[in-house]
Design a protein around this motif. Structure first.
Motif, PDB file in Angstrom:
ATOM      1  N   GLU A 122     -44.060 -40.278 -22.103  1.00 22.73           N
ATOM      2  CA  GLU A 122     -45.271 -40.772 -21.444  1.00 22.73           C
ATOM      3  C   GLU A 122     -46.194 -41.369 -22.482  1.00 22.73           C
ATOM      4  O   GLU A 122     -46.711 -40.664 -23.343  1.00 22.73           O
ATOM      5  N   LEU A 123     -46.379 -42.685 -22.385  1.00 22.29           N
ATOM      6  CA  LEU A 123     -47.124 -43.411 -23.406  1.00 22.29           C
ATOM      7  C   LEU A 123     -48.479 -43.857 -22.890  1.00 22.29           C
ATOM      8  O   LEU A 123     -48.579 -44.341 -21.766  1.00 22.29           O
ATOM      9  N   PHE A 124     -49.480 -43.727 -23.726  1.00 22.54           N
ATOM     10  CA  PHE A 124     -50.860 -44.048 -23.341  1.00 22.54           C
ATOM     11  C   PHE A 124     -51.109 -43.351 -22.007  1.00 22.54           C
ATOM     12  O   PHE A 124     -50.740 -42.189 -21.877  1.00 22.54           O
ATOM     13  N   ASP A 125     -51.702 -44.072 -21.012  1.00 25.12           N
ATOM     14  CA  ASP A 125     -51.803 -43.370 -19.735  1.00 25.12           C
ATOM     15  C   ASP A 125     -50.913 -44.009 -18.676  1.00 25.12           C
ATOM     16  O   ASP A 125     -51.158 -43.861 -17.486  1.00 25.12           O
ATOM     17  N   MET A 126     -49.865 -44.691 -19.116  1.00 29.26           N
ATOM     18  CA  MET A 126     -48.970 -45.330 -18.156  1.00 29.26           C
ATOM     19  C   MET A 126     -47.993 -44.307 -17.586  1.00 29.26           C
ATOM     20  O   MET A 126     -47.257 -43.673 -18.329  1.00 29.26           O
ATOM     21  N   LEU A 127     -48.017 -44.149 -16.275  1.00 33.36           N
ATOM     22  CA  LEU A 127     -47.167 -43.156 -15.621  1.00 33.36           C
ATOM     23  C   LEU A 127     -46.059 -43.865 -14.855  1.00 33.36           C
ATOM     24  O   LEU A 127     -46.330 -44.709 -14.002  1.00 33.36           O
ATOM     25  N   ASN A 128     -44.834 -43.526 -15.196  1.00 35.32           N
ATOM     26  CA  ASN A 128     -43.674 -44.154 -14.556  1.00 35.32           C
ATOM     27  C   ASN A 128     -43.167 -43.256 -13.439  1.00 35.32           C
ATOM     28  O   ASN A 128     -42.545 -42.245 -13.682  1.00 35.32           O
TER      29      ASN A 128
END
Lengths: 299, 415
Positions: free
Chosen positions: A164-170
């Motif tokens: 989970e990178l930065f606040d990008m949610l996949n």
């Protein structure tokens, strides 16, 4: 109109996560236990979607061994906020022969909940289940993602998690998979209590000091109840106690306390030297207890 | 309360977990039952000191191997503020985890074993902190007890690291050096008696005094729309609230804004947080806004100030860190998630692999393996609205999602 908005970083992060759930999933559900963490979640969800209603239902997996105060509180909250509540019972899973009631001294329905939960997810085709787990609770939870993908069997593969990178949610998943979402991942127990105090949230009465019939076992305070196995030589006494977490009666120990108001509870937590899960009997089973349950699909 | 996120990096044996354990212990953040578990476990292993590394190594596999294998989050707080440590592994094959931990952190601690000094791993850790634009970096020279708390040794290591800093292109970065012994507790929370020659702050003192306003890289205001709130109740019949998080700078009622991609101009009418209206909201606020004109806005659109337009393009080059065992090759297609906006992306060209040791050696490659970093060009099916990563830490980053597995396969930093 108030001037500039002052933000609480954790609250803003949680609101962001709730909105991602509503936008990325078709059938989310909020797993509601009646405990302080799920009460906090409901408050955050209200804030995330104001002035609209919370766009998903609540679901409670009822073990039948809950504290009656919790159930009473649950029904009142749902009625007051006009929310939709789904209840699924562990008793039904037992009656259907899907799980077997544990017996003996440490018997509990805590583990059995997993089957009822997974069945309910399948029944309603939920693709996102929002839970109140926090990373500070327990070592295995410290590695949990905010969006945590579960396979068809509800299992958690902790070695193969999405970064989970930065606040990008996949939130992209395949049919049959679902995602467990933890909006208050980064909150500590004290953060939750402080929030409850600041927001003036109502919580079940068992969180406050009260007189209760208890007995001592393994240095922990057990609630004397028909749902809790007790030896004849284990003596029942009345004591001033309160609960720091609200699980089943069979797996939640009380702590000695005179904290009768939220302010006193917060002060007590601040000075406390026993971590919250120290009073959870289910985690004492072994050092890797939580990790094992999570792999099998526990909350 | 302010929350400070710290990324830690170090090699396998330079005592990272011990340092974190020491921070928890000396700030009285370890509870009795946790301490008891640590004491029990240390005894079982036959140590005559407390093995704090046990406070952080979570998974069973890790306990068996004695190493950290994923990003773990550790929490503690002082009267000043709350801290979250993203504990990331230091071995070379785990670049992916280090990048992940650093992406949500504002501060980084790089650990150096005083006996070994600046090694290749140190280069890599610093490189990643640079790539991720972490503004405050603490270089903790650990195990000073094993070099007799020697000032000379510390200065040597500091001089070596400073040579590394000269190669950095990130001028705003603040670098602080602290000699510590995590095992004995010197200069972690308490000042060291064994190193009177060191006049600086202890690790915790430094963290406590960090100005949380200036640890963020400022940028232009960006408001990506996450969700459209339409209550359709009697009271809010025509209400359309655009929910999202503010990035970079402030947003104010009355701001002249443009909605992208439609390029419609309008003004900010109201700013809501829950049921209250505000005049202004700062970056990192999760708010909802209404607009003066009835414009069509949906998830993935971006609202910006009219005089601060981002780049609106369908092709760009980015530094990509690959995180998936299936290699990245030219011609392959991915879902590109930029903030909350998703588009389809085709890899048009892989330029060269970037070594993470500041050697400046760029090798031409035809594919990217897991933990590789390379310059890659993309072609998109629709334009996105971005800034260069160096100018905007959030609006310049994206992730790549494999359309077959749905896994997050890589992260990119737009040039």
């Amino acid at each position: 109109m108030t001037e500039k908005l002052l933000i609480n970083a954790l609250e803003n992060e949680a609101i962001y996560i709730f909105r991602e759930v509503a936008a990325q999933f078709e059938k989310p559900v909020l797993l509601f236990s009646g405990g302080k963490d799920s009460i906090t979640l409901v408050r955050l969800a209200q804030k995330a979607f104001y002035p609209a209603k919370i766009p998903f239902p609540l679901m409670h997996i009822d073990t039948g061994h809950n504290f009656p105060e919790t159930i009473e509180f649950r029904d009142k909250l749902v009625a007051e906020l006009g929310l939709e509540l789904i209840v699924r019972n562990v008793q039904d899973s037992i009656d259907q022969g899907k799980v077997k009631e544990e017996s003996g001294r440490y018997s509990s329905r805590n583990v059995l909940q997993t089957t009822t939960l997974l069945d309910a997810i399948e029944e309603f085709k939920f693709d996102a289940c929002i839970g109140g787990a926090r990373r500070d609770e327990e070592k295995a939870r410290a590695k949990e993602r905010i969006f945590s993908v579960r396979d068809d069997f509800g299992q958690w593969d902790e070695k193969n998690q999405r970064p989970e990178l930065f606040d990008m949610l996949n939130g992209q998943i395949q049919l049959g998979q679902n995602v467990r979402v933890f909006p208050i991942s980064n909150w500590t127990e004290l953060d939750v209590w402080t929030y409850i105090e600041n927001e003036d949230l109502e919580i079940p009465s068992i969180y406050f000091a009260h007189k209760r019939d208890i007995f001592m076992r393994d240095g922990l305070i057990w609630s004397a109840s028909e749902h809790v196995f007790k030896d004849d030589e284990e003596e029942v006494e009345e004591r001033m106690v309160r609960f720091r977490t609200v699980g089943d009666m069979s797996c939640t120990a009380a702590v000695d306390s005179y904290a009768a108001t939220i302010r006193e509870v917060v002060a007590e937590i601040r000075d406390s030297s026993i971590s919250e899960r120290g009073a959870r009997i289910d985690d004492k089973r072994s050092e890797a207890a939580m990790e094992k349950r999570k792999q099998q699909g526990y909350f | 309360m302010e929350v400070l996120k710290i990324a830690t990096a170090g090699s396998v044996d330079d005592g990272k977990s011990t340092l974190i354990g020491r921070l928890l212990y000396d700030t009285k953040s370890l509870t009795d039952d946790k301490l008891e578990a640590i004491e029990k476990s240390s005894k079982k292993k036959g140590y005559d000191y407390l093995d704090f590394s046990l406070a952080t190594d979570g998974l069973v596999a890790e306990r068996e191997q004695g190493i950290t294998i994923d990003v773990a989050h550790i929490y503690f707080s002082t009267k000043t503020r709350s801290y979250i440590i993203a504990d990331t592994p230091g071995h070379v094959e785990y670049t992916r985890n280090m990048v992940t931990g650093a992406s949500t952190s504002q501060v980084a601690i790089i650990l150096i074993d005083a006996r070994h000094g600046v090694i290749e791993q140190t280069y890599r850790h610093f490189f990643i902190n640079n790539l991720l634009r972490i503004k405050s970096v603490i270089v903790a020279v650990n195990k000073m007890d094993l070099v007799n708390f020697s000032e000379e040794r510390y200065n040597e290591i500091k001089a070596d690291f400073e040579k590394l800093v000269e190669k950095s292109d990130y001028e705003d970065q603040n670098i602080t050096y602290i000699p510590v012994s995590a095992l004995k507790g010197d200069n972690v929370v308490e000042k060291s008696d064994a190193m009177p020659w060191f006049g600086g702050q202890t690790l915790l003192e430094y963290l406590e005094k960090l100005d949380t306003v200036n640890i963020y890289n400022r940028g232009r205001m960006r408001f990506p729309v996450q969700y459209v709130i339409r209550p359709k109740t009697e009271e809010f019949h025509d209400f359309r609230g655009y929910a999202g998080k503010v990035y970079g700078g402030d947003i104010n009622v009355g701001d002249e804004v443009m909605v992208l991609p439609s390029e419609t101009r309008t003004k900010v009418k109201e700013i809501y947080f829950n049921d209250k209206k505000y005049q202004s909201a700062a970056r990192r606020s999760s708010i909802s806004i209404t607009l003066e004109n009835n414009v069509n806005v949906s998830r993935g659109d971006m609202i910006v100030k009219v005089n601060e337009l981002p780049r609106i393009e369908k092709a760009f080059t980015a530094k990509v860190c690959w995180m998936c065992s299936k290699p990245l090759v030219a011609g392959s297609k991915y879902v590109l998630q930029h903030g909350v906006n998703k588009v389809l992306a085709k890899v048009s060209e892989i330029h060269h692999k970037i070594e993470t040791d500041f050697s400046g050696v760029d090798t031409l490659v035809s594919s990217l393996q897991i933990n590789d970093i390379a310059a890659v060009s993309f072609q998109l099916n629709k334009p996105i609205f971005f800034d260069a990563f160096k100018e905007h830490r959030t609006n310049g980053a994206f992730i790549l999602i494999d359309p077959q597995t749905n896994n997050t396969s890589g992260v990119g930093f737009i040039e």
